[in-house]
Design a protein around this motif. Sequence first.
Motif, PDB file in Angstrom:
ATOM      1  N   ILE A  39       0.836  -1.043  -0.060  1.00 48.29           N
ATOM      2  CA  ILE A  39       0.113  -0.158   0.164  1.00 48.29           C
ATOM      3  C   ILE A  39       0.751   1.380   0.227  1.00 48.29           C
TER       4      ILE A  39
ATOM      5  N   ALA B 259      -4.345   6.883   0.882  1.00 47.84           N
ATOM      6  CA  ALA B 259      -3.531   5.877   0.774  1.00 47.84           C
ATOM      7  C   ALA B 259      -2.741   5.584   1.942  1.00 47.84           C
TER       8      ALA B 259
ATOM      9  N   LEU C 254      -2.181   2.316   4.681  1.00 50.03           N
ATOM     10  CA  LEU C 254      -0.785   1.697   4.917  1.00 50.03           C
ATOM     11  C   LEU C 254      -0.590   1.423   6.758  1.00 50.03           C
TER      12      LEU C 254
END
Length: 594
Positions: free
Chosen positions: A76, A237, A241
């Motif tokens: 990720i 994003a 993660l």
Amino acid sequence: MQREEIIIEHSQLVGDRSGPGAVIHPAAPPAGREPCGPGGQPLLGGKGGGGGGGKLTAINRTHHFTQIIAALAVSIGPLAAGLGKGYPSPAIASLQELQLRQRGNYTAFSVNDQQASWIASLSLLGALFGGMFGGVAMQYGRKRVLALMSLPFSLSWILTVFAKSVETMFFTAFVGGFCCAIVSTVTQVYISEISSPDIRGFLSAIQKIAGHLGMLISYMLGAYLDWRQLAMLVSAAPIMLFISVIYIPETPSFLVLRGCDEEAHRSLQWLRGPHKNVEIELDTIRSNVRTSRINLLNRMSTLASTTSVPNGGTTSQQLPTHLQDPQQQQHQNGNRVSARLSQIVRSCQLPRVSFDTVVSNVKAVMRNARLVKPVSITCGLMIFQRFTGANSFNFYAVTIFSKTFAGMNPHGAAIAVGFVQLLASMLSGLLIDTVGRIPLLIVSSVFMSLALASFGSFVYYGQTNKMLAAASFDLDAQNGNNDWIPLLCVLVFTVAFSLGISPISWLLVGELFPLEYRGIGSSIATSFSYFCAFLGVKTFIDFQAAFGLHGTFWLYACISCVGLFFVIMVVPETKGRDLEEMDPKYVRTLTINR
């Protein structure tokens, strides 16, 4: 019988110990007894002799599912990096198209070509410093660094959403690139350390696929969203993660390096599967990490003894007898250092190295042949990866296509390039471990050179025909019927780049460096890569002004040809080779190279 012989050879390699990894099984067990593995468990997992080979295979079969899950979790980070990498192309076009349009309560501002080049390249300059810091930060744990750096990574994109000046975008681009480089460096090392040799290339390709998927998403949504809305999407994003890395273990190599053998066993067992006998692999990691630690600490002790010599110091043979007390005191200090190092080795604890210590030891480390060669190979590949036009297409795709096409939508062409790049990256994961690194690098360099030269030639003849048409007042000369030619050249270049030099250059960063130098080696290679990327992106506008768009891509084609000769003459094949700390031959090799 073959299994027992392997264990005997490994036990002789690591020495006599009482731990489970040092159990030596007899070549021929007595009748009625089952050969036993570590902990007294049946080695074959069943009775007697019939069908033992199949049961042995079942016990030692590597479980790849959890390795894939861990690789997907950390990938990720490259996904977020890919979103940021694809952001400048539509964002710059949006800034220049919507510079006079007010959107809500946000302040609109305009950017010129030079400011746009700084927006695109400052993220890479930040990545340069992030790569330097990443190797030092990695000593605190691969998993921990990924979790901590994801927070400022997301914050930089949130600040971009509310930017009211181009200077704010300069700052957020630099900070985002800084965090992106650390995440990318640690992700590559993490995947290399958790993966089995037979799927390491595939798992390494996963992060490249994630990066290209992020770029494709930015290209697609950038055709419909403005630069603020797209920045808000990218900011999500890194948060993903942060959440994902909570549920994966630390790498076994790092845990052994820190002396956490029990945690390393649990981590390796989770990665290899519950039915995999990990004692042999863990014992190999432990013995080779111990050997590399002793060598590293001995070099640090030698350097400390050297720097403790007085200025203008002379040897004991040159000093009179009554002046040798400082030398004796130096020997005593050296003995105390050696005693401290021995205590560290016995406790299996490696002290944390400060940034000043790393800087002070760079020269001594760089003189080591085991580091110089991997640095030369990886940095050489980074030059040919970054200066062959890939970054120009990634960061200026919409701008380049706008100047090249006569009728095709530049956003649609950018989406097509991103999609092909994604498919090629998925295919590279299968080819790297089957075809090999060198064949893919050679084919990649050849087709990249041809595609770049063809693209430059089309641009040259297109501009020439446009000038001739303007001189003759022929308004129908440029009708867009030949737009498929430059698009085809870019797609061929994209496939060749994504199958060869793009994933393999980063894969070799995790494969070529020894464990004790993997942190600083990865940091050097990553920093140099981003430095070249910064220069490539920033100078694209300057090259275009000096040589024209066609001359710029002809220059990239020449650089790609030089890269072909570099691959043939310098780069080694690493297909199917174990990482050094997992290879029993590593101890003997390390001793010979000292």
